[in-house]
Enzyme design. Sequence first.
Site, PDB file in Angstrom:
ATOM      1  N   ASP A  48       6.570   3.321  -9.476  1.00 49.01           N
ATOM      2  CA  ASP A  48       6.472   2.118  -9.101  1.00 49.01           C
ATOM      3  C   ASP A  48       4.843   1.829  -9.712  1.00 49.01           C
ATOM      4  O   ASP A  48       3.803   2.288  -9.254  1.00 49.01           O
ATOM      5  CB  ASP A  48       6.054   2.019  -7.671  1.00 49.01           C
ATOM      6  CG  ASP A  48       5.711   0.730  -7.037  1.00 49.01           C
ATOM      7  OD1 ASP A  48       6.380  -0.330  -7.117  1.00 49.01           O
ATOM      8  OD2 ASP A  48       4.720   0.553  -6.650  1.00 49.01           O
ATOM      9  N   TYR A  53      -2.347  -2.876 -10.911  1.00 48.71           N
ATOM     10  CA  TYR A  53      -2.959  -1.654 -10.737  1.00 48.71           C
ATOM     11  C   TYR A  53      -3.551  -1.290 -12.174  1.00 48.71           C
ATOM     12  O   TYR A  53      -4.315  -0.272 -11.938  1.00 48.71           O
ATOM     13  CB  TYR A  53      -2.050  -0.641 -10.653  1.00 48.71           C
ATOM     14  CG  TYR A  53      -1.041  -0.875  -9.322  1.00 48.71           C
ATOM     15  CD1 TYR A  53      -1.238  -1.745  -8.455  1.00 48.71           C
ATOM     16  CD2 TYR A  53       0.196  -0.223  -9.049  1.00 48.71           C
ATOM     17  CE1 TYR A  53      -0.589  -1.854  -7.230  1.00 48.71           C
ATOM     18  CE2 TYR A  53       1.013  -0.061  -7.971  1.00 48.71           C
ATOM     19  CZ  TYR A  53       0.615  -1.300  -7.056  1.00 48.71           C
ATOM     20  OH  TYR A  53       1.443  -1.286  -5.875  1.00 48.71           O
ATOM     21  N   LYS A  78       5.394  -5.198 -11.311  1.00 46.33           N
ATOM     22  CA  LYS A  78       5.348  -6.593 -10.592  1.00 46.33           C
ATOM     23  C   LYS A  78       4.449  -7.572 -11.180  1.00 46.33           C
ATOM     24  O   LYS A  78       3.469  -7.336 -11.784  1.00 46.33           O
ATOM     25  CB  LYS A  78       4.577  -6.170  -9.145  1.00 46.33           C
ATOM     26  CG  LYS A  78       5.332  -5.065  -8.421  1.00 46.33           C
ATOM     27  CD  LYS A  78       4.739  -4.680  -7.278  1.00 46.33           C
ATOM     28  CE  LYS A  78       5.208  -3.375  -6.599  1.00 46.33           C
ATOM     29  NZ  LYS A  78       4.123  -2.307  -7.242  1.00 46.33           N
ATOM     30  N   HIS A 111       4.958  -9.489  -6.940  1.00 46.66           N
ATOM     31  CA  HIS A 111       4.103  -8.584  -5.757  1.00 46.66           C
ATOM     32  C   HIS A 111       3.623  -9.099  -4.378  1.00 46.66           C
ATOM     33  O   HIS A 111       4.030  -8.531  -3.540  1.00 46.66           O
ATOM     34  CB  HIS A 111       2.691  -8.525  -6.604  1.00 46.66           C
ATOM     35  CG  HIS A 111       2.095  -7.070  -6.387  1.00 46.66           C
ATOM     36  ND1 HIS A 111       1.218  -6.623  -7.271  1.00 46.66           N
ATOM     37  CD2 HIS A 111       1.974  -6.387  -5.238  1.00 46.66           C
ATOM     38  CE1 HIS A 111       0.753  -5.354  -6.833  1.00 46.66           C
ATOM     39  NE2 HIS A 111       1.162  -5.313  -5.507  1.00 46.66           N
TER      40      HIS A 111
HETATM   41  N1  LIG Z   1       4.067  -3.882  -3.248  1.00 48.68           N
HETATM   42  C1  LIG Z   1       2.785  -3.797  -2.498  1.00 48.68           C
HETATM   43  O1  LIG Z   1       2.064  -4.906  -2.205  1.00 48.68           O
HETATM   44  C2  LIG Z   1       2.066  -2.332  -2.508  1.00 48.68           C
HETATM   45  C3  LIG Z   1       0.820  -2.339  -1.725  1.00 48.68           C
HETATM   46  C4  LIG Z   1       0.224  -1.081  -1.594  1.00 48.68           C
HETATM   47  C5  LIG Z   1       0.884   0.104  -2.371  1.00 48.68           C
HETATM   48  N2  LIG Z   1       2.137   0.033  -3.030  1.00 48.68           N
HETATM   49  C6  LIG Z   1       2.915   0.843  -3.583  1.00 48.68           C
HETATM   50  O2  LIG Z   1       3.041   1.964  -2.581  1.00 48.68           O
HETATM   51  C7  LIG Z   1       2.600   3.285  -3.109  1.00 48.68           C
HETATM   52  C8  LIG Z   1       2.386   4.083  -1.967  1.00 48.68           C
HETATM   53  O3  LIG Z   1       1.259   3.427  -1.007  1.00 48.68           O
HETATM   54  P1  LIG Z   1      -0.268   3.941  -0.872  1.00 48.68           P
HETATM   55  O4  LIG Z   1      -0.578   4.852  -2.113  1.00 48.68           O
HETATM   56  O5  LIG Z   1      -1.155   2.913  -0.527  1.00 48.68           O
HETATM   57  O6  LIG Z   1      -0.069   5.134   0.231  1.00 48.68           O
HETATM   58  P2  LIG Z   1       0.669   6.289   0.573  1.00 48.68           P
HETATM   59  O7  LIG Z   1       1.616   6.634  -0.305  1.00 48.68           O
HETATM   60  O8  LIG Z   1       1.270   6.338   2.143  1.00 48.68           O
HETATM   61  O9  LIG Z   1      -0.491   7.500   0.703  1.00 48.68           O
HETATM   62  C9  LIG Z   1      -1.156   7.753  -0.520  1.00 48.68           C
HETATM   63  C10 LIG Z   1      -2.293   8.772  -0.101  1.00 48.68           C
HETATM   64  O10 LIG Z   1      -2.038   9.967   0.767  1.00 48.68           O
HETATM   65  C11 LIG Z   1      -2.314  11.144   0.052  1.00 48.68           C
HETATM   66  N3  LIG Z   1      -0.990  11.917   0.005  1.00 48.68           N
HETATM   67  C12 LIG Z   1       0.003  11.962  -0.740  1.00 48.68           C
HETATM   68  N4  LIG Z   1       0.678  12.889  -0.298  1.00 48.68           N
HETATM   69  C13 LIG Z   1       0.293  13.588   0.912  1.00 48.68           C
HETATM   70  C14 LIG Z   1       0.621  14.764   1.477  1.00 48.68           C
HETATM   71  N5  LIG Z   1       1.907  15.094   1.182  1.00 48.68           N
HETATM   72  N6  LIG Z   1      -0.220  15.117   2.565  1.00 48.68           N
HETATM   73  C15 LIG Z   1      -1.340  14.494   2.827  1.00 48.68           C
HETATM   74  N7  LIG Z   1      -1.750  13.429   2.005  1.00 48.68           N
HETATM   75  C16 LIG Z   1      -1.008  12.958   1.026  1.00 48.68           C
HETATM   76  C17 LIG Z   1      -2.820  10.635  -1.496  1.00 48.68           C
HETATM   77  O11 LIG Z   1      -3.841  11.213  -2.007  1.00 48.68           O
HETATM   78  P3  LIG Z   1      -3.447  12.072  -3.223  1.00 48.68           P
HETATM   79  O12 LIG Z   1      -3.333  11.307  -4.409  1.00 48.68           O
HETATM   80  O13 LIG Z   1      -5.114  12.816  -3.273  1.00 48.68           O
HETATM   81  O14 LIG Z   1      -2.702  13.206  -2.899  1.00 48.68           O
HETATM   82  C18 LIG Z   1      -3.233   8.965  -1.154  1.00 48.68           C
HETATM   83  O15 LIG Z   1      -4.623   9.163  -0.688  1.00 48.68           O
HETATM   84  C19 LIG Z   1       1.413   2.789  -4.058  1.00 48.68           C
HETATM   85  O16 LIG Z   1       0.969   3.921  -4.687  1.00 48.68           O
HETATM   86  C20 LIG Z   1       1.971   1.593  -4.601  1.00 48.68           C
HETATM   87  O17 LIG Z   1       2.623   1.928  -5.981  1.00 48.68           O
HETATM   88  C21 LIG Z   1       2.622  -1.531  -3.034  1.00 48.68           C
END
Ligand SMILES: NC(=O)c1ccc[n+]([C@@H]2O[C@H](COP(=O)([O-])OP(=O)(O)OC[C@H]3O[C@@H](n4cnc5c(N)ncnc54)[C@H](OP(=O)(O)O)[C@@H]3O)[C@@H](O)[C@H]2O)c1
Length: 277
Positions: A48, A53, A78, A111
């Site tokens: 994704d 980004y 997006k 998005h």
């Molecule tokens: N459509 C939208 O509006 C929108 C908005 C926000 C996000 N997104 C998408 O959704 C994806 C996921 O959301 P997100 O990145 O905000 O949050 P997330 O996946 O809930 O959390 C990511 C965070 O958690 C850490 N992490 C990952 N695996 C872990 C584990 N097994 N144990 C402990 N910590 C862990 C990562 O750090 P490390 O990398 O240091 O491991 C990072 O800081 C985004 O990357 C993006 O692609 C879309």
Amino acid sequence: MGATNVPITTLGSGLAMPYLGLGTWTMTDADAADTIPVAAGLGYRMIDTAALYQNERGVGQGVRGSGTPREEFFIVSKVRGRDHGYDRTLKAFDETLDRLDMDYLDLYLIHWPMPGRDLYVETWKALVRILRDGRTKAIGVSNFTPAYIDRIVAETGVGPAVNQIQLNPRVTQRASRAYAAEHGIALQTWRPLGQGDLLAERVVQDSAQRHGKTPAQIVLRWHLEHGLSPLPKSVRPDRLAANIDVFDFSLTPAEIDAISGLDGTEIADDPATTEID
Ligand SMILES: NC(=O)c1ccc[n+]([C@@H]2O[C@H](COP(=O)([O-])OP(=O)(O)OC[C@H]3O[C@@H](n4cnc5c(N)ncnc54)[C@H](OP(=O)(O)O)[C@@H]3O)[C@@H](O)[C@H]2O)c1
């Protein structure tokens, strides 16, 4: 090239989509180029990204560097806020493919709806055109409420295959889940791990101990038990491996209910007012 153990779900059009994908928000180009080959080796196929980004070049490099053929990936990008509108979106899509250095996408999303600008219907019409031209295999939306989806369907006759929304045990989005189930829309979940405190919750830790799994694995399993498609982001190989190792156990109905009891402790960003560049 590694094999994949991620089950697939079938979108309305018959297109196969992996149930779990790699988020890339906050990855730089270099992070994405380094991380995707590791992730692909572990079985990740859905990636994704988004124009916002600023890492689409790195995503393309990572895919090519992985040794896994492009056709085995499911690449999602997006259209950003500044590119809403019919002509701008067509151009933005070309630029996304240029940066990725790919000749098609698997899924292209709006998005955010940004209803204040009232251009999401025109933007959707451009996505429909891109789909009909065969340049993306599916189109969808992100952060759309049922009312916004009703409107694009009323105005174009075409509905989204996917809605990507903020969803985890703290913000369970009942109304959007019910609407998606009724209309055959697959839900991808962003911030699936809640980016922090969620993993320290007692109910999550208790389940982790019972199953011999990590808290993140319990939370990702909670998404899968609901038929949701989570997009956890990590750049760490140990976490990438753990986050995809969630297909060999199940939560009990009581555990699912207990974890869902966290609902209401995270407030979803409001699609009516959120503006992105
Ligand atoms: N459509 C939208 O509006 C929108 C908005 C926000 C996000 N997104 C998408 O959704 C994806 C996921 O959301 P997100 O990145 O905000 O949050 P997330 O996946 O809930 O959390 C990511 C965070 O958690 C850490 N992490 C990952 N695996 C872990 C584990 N097994 N144990 C402990 N910590 C862990 C990562 O750090 P490390 O990398 O240091 O491991 C990072 O800081 C985004 O990357 C993006 O692609 C879309």
